[in-house]
Scaffold this motif. Structure first.
Motif, PDB file in Angstrom:
ATOM      1  N   PHE A   5       0.797  -1.210   0.000  1.00 25.34           N
ATOM      2  CA  PHE A   5       0.000   0.000   0.000  1.00 25.34           C
ATOM      3  C   PHE A   5       0.842   1.278   0.000  1.00 25.34           C
ATOM      4  O   PHE A   5       0.554   2.195  -0.770  1.00 25.34           O
ATOM      5  CB  PHE A   5      -0.950   0.020   1.212  1.00 25.34           C
ATOM      6  N   LEU A   8       2.030   1.772  -3.501  1.00 26.91           N
ATOM      7  CA  LEU A   8       0.989   2.237  -4.401  1.00 26.91           C
ATOM      8  C   LEU A   8       0.645   3.701  -4.152  1.00 26.91           C
ATOM      9  O   LEU A   8       0.418   4.476  -5.073  1.00 26.91           O
ATOM     10  CB  LEU A   8      -0.264   1.371  -4.227  1.00 26.91           C
ATOM     11  N   LEU A  11       3.309   5.838  -5.600  1.00 24.13           N
ATOM     12  CA  LEU A  11       3.166   5.891  -7.050  1.00 24.13           C
ATOM     13  C   LEU A  11       2.088   6.887  -7.435  1.00 24.13           C
ATOM     14  O   LEU A  11       2.220   7.661  -8.380  1.00 24.13           O
ATOM     15  CB  LEU A  11       2.806   4.490  -7.542  1.00 24.13           C
ATOM     16  N   LEU A  12       1.024   6.804  -6.675  1.00 25.83           N
ATOM     17  CA  LEU A  12      -0.098   7.706  -6.909  1.00 25.83           C
ATOM     18  C   LEU A  12       0.340   9.153  -6.792  1.00 25.83           C
ATOM     19  O   LEU A  12       0.033  10.001  -7.641  1.00 25.83           O
ATOM     20  CB  LEU A  12      -1.177   7.398  -5.879  1.00 25.83           C
ATOM     21  N   ALA A  15       2.811  10.244  -9.584  1.00 27.57           N
ATOM     22  CA  ALA A  15       2.274  10.312 -10.942  1.00 27.57           C
ATOM     23  C   ALA A  15       1.188  11.350 -11.092  1.00 27.57           C
ATOM     24  O   ALA A  15       1.133  12.060 -12.074  1.00 27.57           O
ATOM     25  CB  ALA A  15       1.726   8.948 -11.316  1.00 27.57           C
ATOM     26  N   ALA A  16       0.319  11.375 -10.125  1.00 25.25           N
ATOM     27  CA  ALA A  16      -0.897  12.130 -10.364  1.00 25.25           C
ATOM     28  C   ALA A  16      -0.970  13.420  -9.598  1.00 25.25           C
ATOM     29  O   ALA A  16      -1.971  14.107  -9.644  1.00 25.25           O
ATOM     30  CB  ALA A  16      -2.098  11.275 -10.009  1.00 25.25           C
ATOM     31  N   CYS A  17       0.070  13.705  -8.845  1.00 28.02           N
ATOM     32  CA  CYS A  17      -0.024  14.896  -8.019  1.00 28.02           C
ATOM     33  C   CYS A  17      -0.045  16.129  -8.898  1.00 28.02           C
ATOM     34  O   CYS A  17       0.514  16.156  -9.988  1.00 28.02           O
ATOM     35  CB  CYS A  17       1.142  14.957  -7.036  1.00 28.02           C
ATOM     36  N   GLU A  18      -0.736  17.116  -8.416  1.00 31.63           N
ATOM     37  CA  GLU A  18      -0.753  18.389  -9.117  1.00 31.63           C
ATOM     38  C   GLU A  18       0.609  19.049  -8.958  1.00 31.63           C
ATOM     39  O   GLU A  18       1.148  19.132  -7.873  1.00 31.63           O
ATOM     40  CB  GLU A  18      -1.860  19.280  -8.536  1.00 31.63           C
TER      41      GLU A  18
END
Lengths: 385, 452
Positions: A5, A8, A11-12, A15-18
């Motif tokens: 977790f 993951l 990674l989140l 990758a996806a952060c503003e």
């Protein structure tokens, strides 16, 4: 699982952060387009001919009062004047002669100094050419009579103040036909070498040789006058040494106002290429060219126009003078605002080779093949709304 | 132009559309995922189910917002800012800037086992949109015309709304092999397409010349857009009432085929091909745009013209002549256009660890044949099913748009199965709009099913 977790989640976040560096709220929407260079055609302007001179203060008022033209637009210098008139009955009342036989009535010297545009321009070095003088008289009697004295024309070189032309034409051999509305006593062209308008033209030692009891010979009681008239016509040529005395009228620096709304395009440097076509036999020397901006059309020191000095060649309607000009306008700081006028030093002189070209209202200046080249781009500041 | 428009443009740039089927590769790894057949129709479901709404967003872009926006100290500037060198801005742009998006809502799906086969029925509503811009356009904006001439054609913008009716059939052929297929009936409902195939600009001291050729397609079910006396579209005739009905404006068929093999215990191989087919769209309204406008300078401008109003009018009239090239001229006649489907091929392998069957590793490969924007990728995947009610999978890979990753989870509670998945690239997004900063491939899927 304990490690899965967090991995993951990491990674989140990666990758996806503003990305806070890319904050749209801090976005400057200023853009500069066409940075290298872009050229566009502007077109043809004019002709701006001599008629526009009437709009120049003071000078226009003076010229407008005397300016006349031929049918082809050539400026016409014309003056007509009634030199002297006297009726038969006045003669009979004034004369001391015995009217039971033919007698002579002395009149003396009657003349005029015709004032035309040529008279004004000759002082600036322009030439009065194609000068034509006519002196005439009417005959209210039903029989011919003769005159005594001479018709004369004198011209003075106003630059050196010396008589440059003087001629006398005896009148004694010229019969004045009976019942004539006008008989030409003198009808002549001044010599081509005479460039100045007549200082005096008229009659000297003039007398009328009348028959006995002239009242018995009056053709019509409502037309009993002897009328002596003069007429002058001429044209203006540039000559070799003409120069408009703009300083006399305070016009060493003239301003031409117009409105060129270009501020919204935020230009920094503009190069304007034009082909000036001049049909005036005058060359125009422009000095200290400056641009004016603002509602009050004041000289803007931030705008630099180069070249500041240039000469526009003279020409004629048949052979226009061509002058290519490339004018560079640059804002030293900021952008070029709306241009509301142009100010320049001005000298107008005879153009070499066009000394004999007559001045015409149709002559003027045209701007041909104007184009603009923009460098440095066009900066647009987009609204942040 | 305002910031809002600029934001919308960047969002559009970051949006990618692929006209392709749902390609949720994580579905291959999630155990008992009721809608796994959408990835490979050969995947036979374990139970009957009713599918509640599912949303699937897929975006592909070959350039991200980062190619257009640049940090400059405390502020953010566009590539057209004077501080950004042309070599930097233009060097970050591909020759053709493309993006496609696909928004798919599964309204209803139903799967049932019968006669040894797994039957599925789906009703989907799909919206696709996309745009293409030539890099030359931005080169012109940044630098101006090269040698006085620029060719800026090859740009387009369009979108379509479809209803998709799909029937799937999957069957185990033997103990280790399953085959399946899906037939999809595509019914286009509304669509619009705007293409500029030619836009030539010439700027020099002699003339300013623009030649343009464009086409505009617009579906309109019941009322055609009328034209005025000059033949231009009169958009006032496009009334709000009765202009768009609810009937299809075309038809299309697509086929999915799949093969699933389990040659050894714990090992699963998957091969599927999706969206073999095409859609024929009817556009009731078609217009062309084009012609040539030339400006060779103003003629006979006199002294009286040299005041603000007259000069403005001359400039405005000249501008109108160029803008009139964009006025749509009505074209009467049937306009059918073939909308190609981007065929997709998927390859997957999964292996359950013999020491812990609830852990699996695998790999997937995908290729989407998109005209102008093909896509391929490969991913390495790990899946874990720690409890019967939870399944999680994650992958990492690389594709034509760079490094990619994916996460998905399926949660089961009672008979409900909630599935959520996310495929994305790296590089971050813009604040608030979530527009990718880099070129990207992104999928987001959320769905709910009820097992019977």
């Amino acid at each position: 699982m304990r490690k899965t977790f967090p991995f993951l989640l990491g990674l989140l976040m990666v990758a996806a952060c503003e990305n806070k560096t890319y904050d749209i709220d801090n976005l400057s929407t200023e853009v500069t387009l066409l940075e290298d260079e872009i050229s566009v055609p502007i077109g043809n302007f004019g002709p701006f001919n001599l008629e526009l001179v009437n709009q120049i203060p003071l000078v226009g008022q003076v010229l407008g009062s005397v300016l006349k033209t031929e049918a082809d637009g050539t400026i016409l210098c014309e003056a007509q004047e009634e030199l002297y008139k006297i009726s038969v009955y006045e003669i009979m009342a004034k004369t001391k002669e015995d009217m039971s036989k033919p007698f002579s009535f002395p009149i003396g010297k009657k003349y005029t100094s015709p004032y035309t545009l040529g008279s004004l321009f000759q002082g600036f070095g322009f030439h009065c050419v194609d000068q034509h003088v006519t002196l005439s008289v009417t005959n209210p009697l039903n029989q011919a009579y003769t005159l005594g004295g001479d018709a004369f024309v004198t011209c003075r070189n106003t630059r050196i103040y010396e008589i440059c032309y003087e001629n006398y034409f005896p009148l004694k051999d010229i019969p004045v036909r009976r019942s004539s509305s006008e008989v030409e006593l003198l009808d002549m062209n001044l010599p081509d070498s005479v460039y100045f308008t007549p200082e005096e033209m008229g009659f000297r030692d003039l007398s009328i040789n009348l028959p006995e009891r002239p009242a018995d010979h009056v053709w019509s009681s409502w037309n009993s006058e002897f009328v002596f008239s003069s007429s002058y016509t001429g044209h203006i040529a540039a000559g070799e040494n003409a120069e408009l005395p703009l300083a006399m009228f305070g016009l060493t620096s003239i301003s031409v106002k117009f409105n060129l709304p270009i501020e919204s395009y935020e230009f920094k440097e503009v190069e304007v290429s034009i082909e000036l076509e001049n049909t005036l036999p005058l060359q125009v020397e422009i000095t200290r060219l400056q641009l004016m901006t603002g509602e009050d059309a004041a000289v803007d020191e931030n705008l630099v126009a180069t070249p500041g000095d240039l000469t526009i060649k003279g020409g004629s309607l048949e052979k226009p003078g061509q002058t290519p000009i490339t004018l560079n306008i640059k804002a030293q700081e900021g952008i070029i605002p709306d241009i509301t006028g142009i100010q320049m030093g001005l000298a107008v002189k005879s153009a070499p080779g066009y000394a004999d070209t007559l001045l015409s209202f149709k002559q003027g200046v045209s701007v041909k093949s104007a184009s603009a080249t923009l460098r440095g781009g066009v900066t647009l500041g987009v609204s942040n709304e | 132009m305002s910031k809002r428009i600029l934001l919308a443009a960047t969002a559009l740039i970051g949006a990618v559309l692929t006209l392709n089927a749902q390609s949720f590769t994580e579905g291959f790894f999630l155990r008992g995922f009721n809608r796994a057949y959408q990835y490979n129709p050969a995947i036979v479901g374990e139970n009957d189910f009713i599918g509640l709404p599912q949303w699937n967003f897929q975006l592909v872009n070959n350039v991200g917002a980062g190619a257009f926006l640049y940090p400059a100290g405390d502020i953010l500037v566009t590539g057209l800012h004077s501080s950004i060198p042309a070599s930097t801005f233009l060097g970050n742009l591909p020759e053709n800037i493309r993006f496609r998006g696909d928004v798919n809502a599964t309204v209803m799906s139903y799967g049932f086992l019968k006669g040894g086969a797994f039957h599925t029925i789906d009703v989907n509503v799909r919206a696709i949109y996309g745009a293409s811009l030539p890099k030359e356009l931005f080169r012109f904006l940044k630098l101006g015309a090269k040698d006085g001439a620029s060719e800026l054609g090859g740009m387009g913008l369009g979108g379509n709304l479809f209803i998709e009716l799909a029937y799937g059939y999957g069957r185990k052929v033997n103990d280790w092999l399953s085959l399946g297929g899906r037939v999809k009936l595509l019914l286009p409902m509304h669509g619009a397409q705007f293409d500029i195939s030619r836009l030539d600009l010439t700027t020099n001291q002699e003339q300013l010349k623009m030649s343009l050729r464009g086409d505009l397609y617009l579906t309109n079910h019941t009322t055609n857009i009328h034209t005025n006396d000059q033949g231009f579209w009169d958009l006032s005739t496009l009334s709000k009432k009765g202009t768009t009905g609810f009937l299809p404006t075309g038809v299309g068929v697509a086929l999915d085929l799949g093969l699933l093999a389990t040659p050894a215990e714990g090992l699963t191989l998957s091969l599927s091909v999706q969206d073999i087919g095409a859609v024929f769209c009817y556009y009731a309204n078609r217009a062309t745009m084009g012609g040539t406008a030339t400006f060779e300078g103003f003629d006979d401008v006199t002294y009286e013209h040299l005041n603000g109003e007259d000069m403005k009018k001359l400039l405005t009239d000249t501008g109108k002549e160029f803008l009139n090239l964009l006025r749509p001229i009505g074209f009467y006649g049937h306009s059918w256009r073939t909308q190609g489907l981007n065929m997709q091929a998927n390859l997957g392998v999964k292996y359950e660890m013999p020491f812990y069957r609830r852990l699996a590793v695998g790999a997937t490969g995908r290729h989407i044949a998109g005209a102008g924007l093909p896509y391929w990728e490969g991913r390495g995947t790990v899946e874990v099913n720690p409890w019967n009610w939870l399944d999680i999978t994650a992958n990492l890979g690389y594709g034509t748009q760079g490094a990619v990753f994916g996460l998905a989870a399926a949660v089961k509670f009672h008979h409900f199965q909630l599935t959520a998945g996310w495929e994305d690239g790296f590089g971050g997004t813009l604040l608030a709009s979530r527009t990718p900063i880099q070129r990207n491939f992104r999928t987001i899927i959320v769905g709910l099913t009820y097992s019977l």
